[in-house]
Structures are given as C-alpha cells and as structure tokens.
Scaffold this active site. Structure first.
Site, PDB file in Angstrom:
ATOM      1  N   GLY A  69       0.806  -1.216   0.000  1.00 36.57           N
ATOM      2  CA  GLY A  69       0.000   0.000   0.000  1.00 36.57           C
ATOM      3  C   GLY A  69       0.841   1.268   0.000  1.00 36.57           C
ATOM      4  O   GLY A  69       0.538   2.231  -0.704  1.00 36.57           O
ATOM      5  N   SER A  70       1.919   1.271   0.788  1.00 34.86           N
ATOM      6  CA  SER A  70       2.739   2.482   0.891  1.00 34.86           C
ATOM      7  C   SER A  70       3.335   2.848  -0.464  1.00 34.86           C
ATOM      8  O   SER A  70       3.284   4.014  -0.881  1.00 34.86           O
ATOM      9  CB  SER A  70       3.879   2.281   1.899  1.00 34.86           C
ATOM     10  N   ASN A 150      -7.826   3.973   8.723  1.00 29.49           N
ATOM     11  CA  ASN A 150      -7.249   2.782   9.356  1.00 29.49           C
ATOM     12  C   ASN A 150      -7.375   2.776  10.873  1.00 29.49           C
ATOM     13  O   ASN A 150      -7.332   1.731  11.489  1.00 29.49           O
ATOM     14  CB  ASN A 150      -5.779   2.627   8.954  1.00 29.49           C
ATOM     15  N   GLN A 178      -7.663  -0.075   3.556  1.00 25.51           N
ATOM     16  CA  GLN A 178      -8.530  -0.647   4.596  1.00 25.51           C
ATOM     17  C   GLN A 178      -9.869  -1.114   4.019  1.00 25.51           C
ATOM     18  O   GLN A 178     -10.596  -1.876   4.659  1.00 25.51           O
ATOM     19  CB  GLN A 178      -8.804   0.374   5.703  1.00 25.51           C
ATOM     20  N   SER A 198      -3.520  -3.238  -0.499  1.00 20.08           N
ATOM     21  CA  SER A 198      -2.416  -4.018   0.055  1.00 20.08           C
ATOM     22  C   SER A 198      -2.936  -5.370   0.513  1.00 20.08           C
ATOM     23  O   SER A 198      -3.909  -5.450   1.268  1.00 20.08           O
ATOM     24  CB  SER A 198      -1.810  -3.258   1.232  1.00 20.08           C
ATOM     25  N   HIS A 200      -1.935  -7.747   2.581  1.00 19.24           N
ATOM     26  CA  HIS A 200      -1.921  -8.269   3.961  1.00 19.24           C
ATOM     27  C   HIS A 200      -3.061  -7.732   4.818  1.00 19.24           C
ATOM     28  O   HIS A 200      -3.235  -8.168   5.953  1.00 19.24           O
ATOM     29  CB  HIS A 200      -0.552  -8.056   4.620  1.00 19.24           C
ATOM     30  N   THR A 236      12.053  -7.802 -10.660  1.00 21.05           N
ATOM     31  CA  THR A 236      11.426  -9.085 -10.976  1.00 21.05           C
ATOM     32  C   THR A 236      10.178  -9.263 -10.132  1.00 21.05           C
ATOM     33  O   THR A 236      10.206  -9.054  -8.915  1.00 21.05           O
ATOM     34  CB  THR A 236      12.431 -10.225 -10.720  1.00 21.05           C
ATOM     35  N   CYS A 323       2.249   2.436  13.407  1.00 18.71           N
ATOM     36  CA  CYS A 323       3.419   3.230  13.029  1.00 18.71           C
ATOM     37  C   CYS A 323       3.724   4.298  14.070  1.00 18.71           C
ATOM     38  O   CYS A 323       4.859   4.716  14.215  1.00 18.71           O
ATOM     39  CB  CYS A 323       3.188   3.906  11.685  1.00 18.71           C
TER      40      CYS A 323
HETATM   41  C1  LIG Z   1      -1.652  -0.533   6.075  1.00 20.76           C
HETATM   42  C2  LIG Z   1      -1.994   0.712   5.362  1.00 20.76           C
HETATM   43  C3  LIG Z   1      -1.124   1.261   4.406  1.00 20.76           C
HETATM   44  C4  LIG Z   1       0.245   0.697   4.146  1.00 20.76           C
HETATM   45  O1  LIG Z   1       0.183  -0.524   3.453  1.00 20.76           O
HETATM   46  P1  LIG Z   1       1.489  -1.449   3.426  1.00 20.76           P
HETATM   47  O2  LIG Z   1       1.141  -2.540   2.462  1.00 20.76           O
HETATM   48  O3  LIG Z   1       1.681  -1.946   4.804  1.00 20.76           O
HETATM   49  O4  LIG Z   1       2.611  -0.605   2.930  1.00 20.76           O
HETATM   50  C5  LIG Z   1      -1.523   2.399   3.744  1.00 20.76           C
HETATM   51  N1  LIG Z   1      -2.717   2.967   3.979  1.00 20.76           N
HETATM   52  C6  LIG Z   1      -3.592   2.459   4.865  1.00 20.76           C
HETATM   53  C7  LIG Z   1      -4.910   3.121   5.066  1.00 20.76           C
HETATM   54  C8  LIG Z   1      -3.262   1.321   5.589  1.00 20.76           C
HETATM   55  O5  LIG Z   1      -4.120   0.837   6.481  1.00 20.76           O
END
Ligand SMILES: *Cc1c(COP(=O)(O)O)cnc(C)c1O
Length: 396
Positions: A69-70, A150, A178, A198, A200, A236, A323
């Site tokens: 996500g970042s 989040n 989210q 993202s 995870h 890759t 964070c």
């Molecule tokens: C977790 C999160 C991210 C970051 O995602 P990553 O895959 O951990 O880099 C960005 N934005 C929101 C709203 C999130 O909850």
C-alpha cells in the site's frame, strides 16, 4: 489468544498460502525470460492481473503490482504531481487524517513547492464531497482521500467525491487499503482514477499490493530499472505473492456480504458493551464505519498501559496506529476529529476478524472494562477528575 488487530495485518487464508506454493517450488521461472518455462510464469502473472482487475472493476492494463500500500500511495501521488507540474498545476487536496504513506509523501511535495490543502475532518470522522468541491482551484492537480480510515474505520463518500473531481477534471486517488476486500471497492462505479490496495489487510501475504491507474494516466516510476510492469515498476515480479494476493482478494470479494454481516453484528455487540464504561466515547461515526472497526477514547487512561494489560489477558489490540505507537505524540487521526490531547492518549482500537465468536466479543468487553477500571484506580489524573480538581471531557 484473541487477535483483535486486523487493521494492522491479517492472518493469511489457507487457500492464499496454497496458491503461492507452486510459484516458490516448481514454477520459479522469471516472467521476463523468453523460453517457455519463463512464459508459464508470465501467463500466471497476466492471469492474476486480469483476476485482480475484475475484483476492482477495471481493465488489466490499469493494474500495476507494487510492494504494498505504501508504495502504491507514493507512486500515485508523485505521478499525479509530475503530471500537474507540467501544466503548471501544483495544488493538491487531501485530508488531515490520511495514512502516513500519503501525508509524508505530501510533505515531500510541499518541500518541492506544491501547495497542499488538508481538509478538516468532521467530528464523526467523515469529509464531504462539498468540502472537496469548495477546495478545488484552477491549479489543483490531485485530490487524494482515503476510502476508509485505518484507525477509526470511518468510510468516506468516495463515489460522490470522485464525481466532483471528474466534473472538475481533477485526478482523484483513494488509499483503499482498509476498504478492499471489506467493503465494495469498484473503480468504474465509484469514479476513481487511481487507487491503492495491500494484500496483507485482506488475508493475503505481506509486501505486495496494487496501484490501479485509469488508462491515459502516465505513471512516474518510484523504482527504476528493468521494463517490468510496462516499464512503470522495475524489479522481478514477486509472483508467488501476486498469486496469493489474487486468491485472497477473490475470496474476500466473494464472501464480502456474508463476512460484513457477521462482523457488523459482532462490532455492534462490542460497541454496546463498551458504551457502558463511563467517561468513554466511540471514535468515528457509529454506522458509516468498517464492519470490523471499534475505536474508543477513555478518559484518565494511557493507551500503552492498556495494551500491555490486555496483552496479559491474551488480547492483541492497538492504540493509535502501529506506526505511531512507540512515540508519545497522540494519534493525528484523533486530533483531526477534534479529540483533546488528554483523551487522544487513551485510545483503543479493536479490529475484528471473521473467525471471531460472540464469546470472544464478551471476553473483550469484560477485559477492557476491567483494565480501564484498574488503571483509573491507580491514576492520579483520574483522582483529580473524581475530586473535581479537573473537569471531564466526556459525559458519564
Ligand atoms: C496498512 C496501510 C497502508 C500501508 O500498506 P502497506 O502494504 O503496509 O505498505 C496504507 N494505507 C492504509 C490506510 C493502511 O491501512
């Protein structure tokens, strides 16, 4: 153990793990290789792209795989900024309660001469399309507003905001990390130009995500190198993670209504129980929030102490976002919705998972109630409140 921190990360689904294994084992070829063994990997990659696109309501050519996500947020915002700059447009609109992946990227652009407007968030944790309409100027090149927050889980009127942006011909990005897999996210139906997700956060693997960018939007590289991802994201491809994410997303989307109904029932049961704790308040709108998100502020409590005592009771929870914990600054999200410093320090986020039961919820209610009572009894600050030397922020 009760894992109530699903907004931080989720347990991988079994089928997602199984979907990954062949790509770490037998199908290890490089999708960029010309021999047929590499082509097998290439076909899997393009199949995954098409399946992800279907889940998000877009075209496969509009999908770029990123490290999460970042990275997707960074790439979306920097790309829109570079496009704007070329037309002399250097104004960006966002909100005060975005994820740091967005806020810190905007900080960088500010140092490069961009003008950033951060919209105020209402007390209920929601910004309106009207606020966006009022803030757009002739030199606005991007609006970036998160789909769901989040920390407090509030859901923004994304389709309406997208419509405003489209009418005014301003690019619209949403951090949907989210939201994806939890509530409906559809680029075409919700007027979204760019979005980040993202894996995870929806039971997929860590370190993999997606940037969707509508056709015609020229992406700027964050990672430079080879010609992977149409030259827009070098390196890759992490094929096993991409396969795991694809299966996890399909699964989440297929079960979305069922899971959301279950989580909403559990969420509301938890809220009903925690509402009974005096001098505490739910953060964010009661209904327009993610099905699994519960976030409270309790007066006279330190969030960190609460987390340690809950840990002793086998509960994984969070205070502020992952964070920022470890720093003493209160959450920027809680400050953005107008919580004063002293209560913003006493926040608790419980983010529920689909495998939880009503018994788990009742244990959470009991444990949080005990911990809050225990900590207040030890707190000089609380004693001052009881003695009337300080005034309460919340009603009883
Ligand atoms: C977790 C999160 C991210 C970051 O995602 P990553 O895959 O951990 O880099 C960005 N934005 C929101 C709203 C999130 O909850």
């Amino acid at each position: 153990m009760i894992y109530a921190d699903n907004a931080a990360t989720t347990k991988m689904s079994r089928s997602a793990i199984e979907a990954m294994l062949p790509y770490m084992d037998n199908i290890y070829g490089n999708p960029s290789s010309l021999y047929s063994f590499g082509q097998e990997a290439k076909e899997a990659l393009e199949d995954a792209r098409a399946r992800v696109a279907k889940c998000l309501g877009c075209d496969p050519r509009e999908i770029t795989f990123t490290s999460g996500g970042s990275e997707a947020d960074n790439q979306a915002i920097f790309s829109a900024a570079r496009l704007g700059e070329r037309k002399g447009k250097k104004h960006i609109i966002s909100t005060a309660f975005e994820h740091h992946a967005v806020l810190h990227t905007l900080d960088k652009l500010k140092k490069q001469g961009f003008d950033i407007t951060l919209l105020d968030v209402h007390e209920n944790g929601i910004v309106t399309a009207q606020q966006v309409a009022d803030a757009i100027r002739d030199d606005t090149c991007l609006v970036t507003i998160m789909f769901a927050n989040n920390e407090i889980g509030t859901i923004q009127p994304i389709a309406e905001i997208g419509k405003v942006c489209r009418d005014k011909q301003v690019l619209f990005h949403t951090d949907a990390v989210q939201a994806a897999g939890h509530i409906k996210v559809n680029a075409a139906e919700q007027n979204i130009d760019m979005l980040s997700i993202s894996a995870h956060k929806f039971h997929g693997p860590k370190g993999i995500g997606v940037l969707y960018a509508k056709r015609g939007i020229m992406l700027d590289n964050v990672i430079n190198g080879g010609a992977q991802e149409r030259g827009k994201r070098a390196g890759t491809e992490n094929l096993s993670a991409i396969m795991g994410m694809t299966v996890a997303l399909e699964e989440a989307v297929a079960n979305l209504e069922k899971n959301s109904a279950k989580l909403t029932t559990l969420r509301d049961r938890l809220i009903e129980g925690l509402d009974k704790i005096p001098y505490g308040e739910l953060n964010g709108d009661r209904k327009t929030r993610l099905p699994g998100n519960v976030n409270y502020c309790f007066e006279g409590i330190e969030g960190e102490s609460m987390l340690l005592l809950l840990d002793d009771k086998g509960i994984c929870a969070s205070s502020g976002s992952a964070c920022t914990s470890g720093s003493l600054d209160p959450s920027h999200v809680l400050l953005a919705i107008g919580r004063p410093h002293e209560v913003a320090h006493g926040s608790l986020r419980l983010s529920l998972g689909e495998d939880m039961t009503e018994d788990d919820i009742d244990y959470l209610i009991k444990s949080v109630t005990e911990v809050v009572t225990y900590l207040r009894n030890m707190s000089p600050f609380w004693r001052d409140l009881v003695n009337g030397k300080r005034t309460h922020v919340f009603a009883e």
